[in-house]
Design a protein around this motif. Structure first.
Motif, mmCIF file in Angstrom:
data_model
loop_
_atom_site.group_PDB
_atom_site.id
_atom_site.type_symbol
_atom_site.label_atom_id
_atom_site.label_comp_id
_atom_site.label_asym_id
_atom_site.label_seq_id
_atom_site.Cartn_x
_atom_site.Cartn_y
_atom_site.Cartn_z
ATOM 1 N N PRO A 103 0.076 -1.407 0.089
ATOM 2 C CA PRO A 103 -0.486 0.299 0.008
ATOM 3 C C PRO A 103 1.026 1.205 0.020
ATOM 4 C CG PRO A 103 -0.812 -1.945 1.713
ATOM 5 C CD PRO A 103 0.431 -1.915 0.794
ATOM 6 N N ALA A 104 0.790 2.086 -0.241
ATOM 7 C CA ALA A 104 1.209 3.782 -0.136
ATOM 8 C C ALA A 104 1.392 4.259 0.722
ATOM 9 C CB ALA A 104 0.581 4.498 -1.808
ATOM 10 N N GLY A 105 2.703 4.668 0.765
ATOM 11 C CA GLY A 105 2.223 5.270 2.371
ATOM 12 C C GLY A 105 2.646 4.923 3.334
ATOM 13 N N CYS A 106 2.908 5.403 4.468
ATOM 14 C CA CYS A 106 3.781 3.824 5.500
ATOM 15 C C CYS A 106 2.704 3.908 6.543
ATOM 16 C CB CYS A 106 4.475 5.299 6.343
ATOM 17 S SG CYS A 106 5.345 5.082 7.762
ATOM 18 N N LEU A 107 2.095 2.873 7.166
ATOM 19 C CA LEU A 107 1.450 2.000 7.813
ATOM 20 C C LEU A 107 1.879 3.480 9.251
ATOM 21 C CD1 LEU A 107 -0.653 0.126 9.390
ATOM 22 C CD2 LEU A 107 1.464 -1.057 10.121
ATOM 23 N N SER A 108 2.566 3.566 9.835
ATOM 24 C CA SER A 108 2.836 4.076 11.311
ATOM 25 C C SER A 108 2.671 5.594 11.114
ATOM 26 C CB SER A 108 4.555 4.191 11.613
ATOM 27 O OG SER A 108 5.638 4.609 10.456
ATOM 28 N N VAL A 109 2.443 6.276 9.855
ATOM 29 C CA VAL A 109 1.653 7.708 9.629
ATOM 30 C C VAL A 109 0.224 7.940 9.429
ATOM 31 C CG1 VAL A 109 1.616 9.949 8.553
ATOM 32 C CG2 VAL A 109 3.622 8.417 9.160
ATOM 33 N N GLN A 110 0.170 6.585 9.126
ATOM 34 C CA GLN A 110 -1.940 6.648 8.112
ATOM 35 C C GLN A 110 -2.455 6.155 9.344
ATOM 36 O OE1 GLN A 110 0.329 5.820 4.918
ATOM 37 N NE2 GLN A 110 -1.066 4.779 4.381
ATOM 38 N N GLY A 111 -2.230 4.537 10.090
ATOM 39 C CA GLY A 111 -2.172 3.625 10.529
ATOM 40 C C GLY A 111 -3.018 4.376 11.772
ATOM 41 N N GLY A 112 -3.024 5.410 12.877
ATOM 42 C CA GLY A 112 -3.951 5.778 13.231
ATOM 43 C C GLY A 112 -3.800 7.602 14.012
ATOM 44 N N THR A 113 -3.630 8.217 12.513
ATOM 45 C CA THR A 113 -3.672 9.887 12.523
ATOM 46 C C THR A 113 -5.696 10.199 12.546
ATOM 47 O OG1 THR A 113 -4.181 9.273 10.313
ATOM 48 C CG2 THR A 113 -1.325 10.041 11.268
ATOM 49 N N ALA A 114 -6.358 9.445 12.404
ATOM 50 C CA ALA A 114 -7.466 9.961 12.104
ATOM 51 C C ALA A 114 -8.195 9.135 13.316
ATOM 52 C CB ALA A 114 -8.493 9.761 10.534
ATOM 53 N N CYS A 115 -7.300 8.783 14.529
ATOM 54 C CA CYS A 115 -8.665 7.812 15.418
ATOM 55 C C CYS A 115 -9.625 9.225 16.246
ATOM 56 C CB CYS A 115 -7.063 6.961 16.442
ATOM 57 S SG CYS A 115 -6.690 5.748 15.926
ATOM 58 N N GLY A 116 -10.432 8.563 16.894
ATOM 59 C CA GLY A 116 -11.189 9.165 17.639
ATOM 60 C C GLY A 116 -10.819 8.863 18.744
ATOM 61 N N ALA A 117 -12.057 10.002 19.723
ATOM 62 C CA ALA A 117 -11.099 10.386 22.166
ATOM 63 C C ALA A 117 -11.083 8.784 22.050
ATOM 64 C CB ALA A 117 -11.975 11.023 22.095
ATOM 65 N N GLY A 118 -11.666 7.807 21.319
ATOM 66 C CA GLY A 118 -12.012 5.938 21.806
ATOM 67 C C GLY A 118 -10.650 5.603 21.850
ATOM 68 N N ASN A 119 -9.820 5.782 20.678
ATOM 69 C CA ASN A 119 -9.271 5.055 20.436
ATOM 70 C C ASN A 119 -7.486 6.071 20.918
ATOM 71 O OD1 ASN A 119 -9.504 2.491 19.991
ATOM 72 N ND2 ASN A 119 -10.237 3.585 18.402
ATOM 73 N N ALA A 120 -7.270 6.839 21.524
ATOM 74 C CA ALA A 120 -6.590 7.859 21.195
ATOM 75 C C ALA A 120 -4.612 7.237 22.329
ATOM 76 C CB ALA A 120 -6.823 8.596 22.659
ATOM 77 N N THR A 121 -4.849 5.979 22.306
ATOM 78 C CA THR A 121 -3.519 4.904 22.666
ATOM 79 C C THR A 121 -2.826 4.408 21.724
ATOM 80 O OG1 THR A 121 -5.081 3.331 23.529
ATOM 81 C CG2 THR A 121 -4.993 4.481 25.498
ATOM 82 N N ILE A 122 -3.629 4.575 20.559
ATOM 83 C CA ILE A 122 -3.722 4.207 19.333
ATOM 84 C C ILE A 122 -2.459 5.331 18.848
ATOM 85 C CG2 ILE A 122 -3.366 3.481 17.209
ATOM 86 C CD1 ILE A 122 -3.726 0.697 18.664
ATOM 87 N N SER A 123 -2.914 6.392 18.984
ATOM 88 C CA SER A 123 -2.591 7.389 17.876
ATOM 89 C C SER A 123 -1.093 7.878 19.299
ATOM 90 C CB SER A 123 -3.306 8.392 18.070
ATOM 91 O OG SER A 123 -4.349 8.356 17.005
ATOM 92 N N GLU A 124 -0.967 7.565 20.453
ATOM 93 C CA GLU A 124 -0.318 8.396 20.738
ATOM 94 C C GLU A 124 0.933 6.845 21.113
ATOM 95 O OE1 GLU A 124 -1.723 8.067 24.900
ATOM 96 O OE2 GLU A 124 -2.722 10.197 24.572
#
Length: 205
Positions: A103-124
């Motif tokens: 897939p184009a891009g990077c998992l570590s960048v686009q994997g969690g950039t749009a996470c909601g508050a319930g999944n803030a731990t993923i973005s962190e």
């Protein structure tokens, strides 16, 4: 006499690679358990038994991604000079982001950039993972200062942050459809900027 076989075991690395592609394409929140189990060829009880839950699976996927897909970054740190580190990192990052079999891009960048508050731990978690990579680059540049490759007043942290900003920006553009040639052009400009900042006296090796 017919033996009753044990349940068929699955290859954990292969399962992680398949889950990786799902998370890479859809992000953490966009990847459903149904999508993941279908790609991995296992059922939900097997997923929970092997990985705990969706977050546990994602964390193992990111570790696998760092180990396999980000190997180029570790190799870049082995280059003999800071400029060669930057050149290898920028060049190989562009290649990794635009591979036709990934897939184009990077998992570590686009994997969690749009996470909601319930999944803030993923973005962190992903932010911490990216920061760890940036700190590894900064440590390499600090060594370059100690070795006399970089000037004594060079800022290893700022130089590492610059490269991280560029490579992460490339990931966003790759995911949006930028092709390899376009990213190579901006990587060339970034290397010129890095060289001017790191070696203001024009003493790059």
């Amino acid at each position: 006499m017919t033996q009753i076989g044990r349940p068929r075991e699955f290859d954990a690395d292969q399962a992680l690679d398949r889950a990786m592609e799902v998370f890479w394409r859809h992000g953490y929140e966009g990847a459903s358990l149904a999508d993941l189990t279908a790609a991995m060829g296992i059922n939900k009880p097997s997923l929970y038994a092997a990985f705990g839950n969706k977050e546990g699976l994602f964390r193992k996927v990111v570790a696998r991604y760092a180990d396999v897909e980000m190997a180029y970054a570790r190799s870049a740190l082995d280059q003999p000079t800071a400029r060669e580190v930057a050149a290898a990192l920028l060049r190989d990052n562009v290649v990794a982001l635009t591979r036709p079999d990934r897939p184009a891009g990077c998992l570590s960048v686009q994997g969690g950039t749009a996470c909601g508050a319930g999944n803030a731990t993923i973005s962190e978690f992903l932010a911490a993972s990216r920061l760890a990579g940036e700190q590894a680059i900064a440590a390499r540049f600090a060594r370059a200062v100690d070795e006399g490759d970089l000037p004594a007043d060079a800022d290893p942290t700022a130089l590492a942050r610059f490269l991280s900003v560029v490579t992460e920006g490339h990931a966003v553009h790759a995911a949006a459809g930028a092709h390899r040639g376009q990213l190579e052009e901006s990587a060339d400009i970034a290397l010129l900027a890095f060289t001017a900042a790191a070696y203001p006296g024009g003493t790059a090796r």
